[in-house]
Design an enzyme around this catalytic site. Sequence first.
Site: not given
Length: 492
Positions: A77, A158, A182
Amino acid sequence: MLTDLTIAAARDGLRAKDFSAEELTMAHLHAIEALNPRLNAYITVSHARALDQARAADAALAAGEGRALTGIPLAIKDLFCTEGVRTTAGSKMLGPFVPPYESTVTANLLRDGAVFLGKANLDEFAMGSSNMTSAYGPVENPWKRRQDQAAVLVPGGSSGGSAAAVAARLAMGATGTDTGGSIRQPASFCGLVGVKPTYGRCSRWGVVAFASSLDHPGPFARTVRDGAILLGSMAGHDPKDSTSAPVPVPDFEAACARGVKGLRIGVPKEYRSDGMPSEIEALWQQGLDWLRAAGAEIVDVSLPHTKYGLGTYYIVAPAEASSNLARYDGVRFGLRQDGKDLRDLYERTRAEGFGPEVRRRILIGTYVLSAGYYDAYYLRAQKIRALILKDFTDAFTRVDALLTPTAPSAAFAQGENMDDPIKMYLNDVFTVPANLAGVPAISIPAGLDANGLPLGLQVIGKPFDEETVFAVSAAIEQAAGFSALPQVRAGG
């Protein structure tokens, strides 16, 4: 196909010399080349670096020095700082930023031989539930509705890029961060296993901060066992992070085989909301039936302060974000817009660098921390947060783990819900309490809705008892036999 292998199977295949780490990495890089222009799961692809790491992995394997993840290709990420590789946090503010250091979690993965394919897309500064707020464009969910193939679905947020990459076979696993759901919500939307460990289990050092008391790094994987393998590498005490817990890392992978016989599984009555879709209610009941059949006892419990969870989260998280994001001022690093004086430079830089959702949350956070409102909002929210933790503590005197739905719906289409921030924030209704309490939770794919989209169940456990959470999750995974595949994937 090599891209369809689980991490456990690829680890065995590499050691048996059925294929090389370079071949495994190339298969994923080819898949990224073919599908990333459509899915937008990666912001940065580290082609040359990944191949160098794969060749080093092959050399280590040939020398008999293979570690837990030697040669396994992962997506990272783009919130984790990676030395020498651009780290954007999905924002224009950090567009040019190349960290001179490695986050502790990614350093642990590299230590164990992982190959980094690139940096995965995300909502800007991890703020969002759809991956629509990224400055680098939205991510497409590789799943499609049975009745409406033309609709482009969100992967959740997210950590949407991480989830889409693993689901579409563009990575074998990925890192994510979970501040209010998330990791677990995108895992539910993309038919994956998403692990939010106990707060302090994984170091936050080198992870771009959103809300420091709520941020939890954790892994995405396609199986519970793979999630356990990844967490085993990511976790561990880190003196550089004052909130990192000095506790040993158990054998999470071994815990997956424990079974649930004799365990008491709690059902929090407050998670049954009036508007809950009947499909999600039915899947929840099915999950409880599976656990009962596997030898667990089902117990009704109460978490009375659950109804205050979202309100509390949307005071605490923006307040911490307002403080954390004050550092992006155009002076030290990242974007800089020239101004006629220092104040003008600050204002222009922040107006240009932050997107609308980040600006909204900074404004909320600054407001609740301001003189005259601090006691009414922030201080009260912290008191309610303590009560939410007490609810979990009390429940865990009676049960070993809790079972709930992960999200209130399956993946929605880009454009749906987008004009209503409140509706978007409600995506986190089942996930936020575990962040406020800091307890571990896992989302497991357990079924499909009427449109053929994945739905997840969530297992919540006691602090630092991820082993029981993995055991319960593995039992659900085995009973569910979830084998559906997204329509957009490597080799699909």
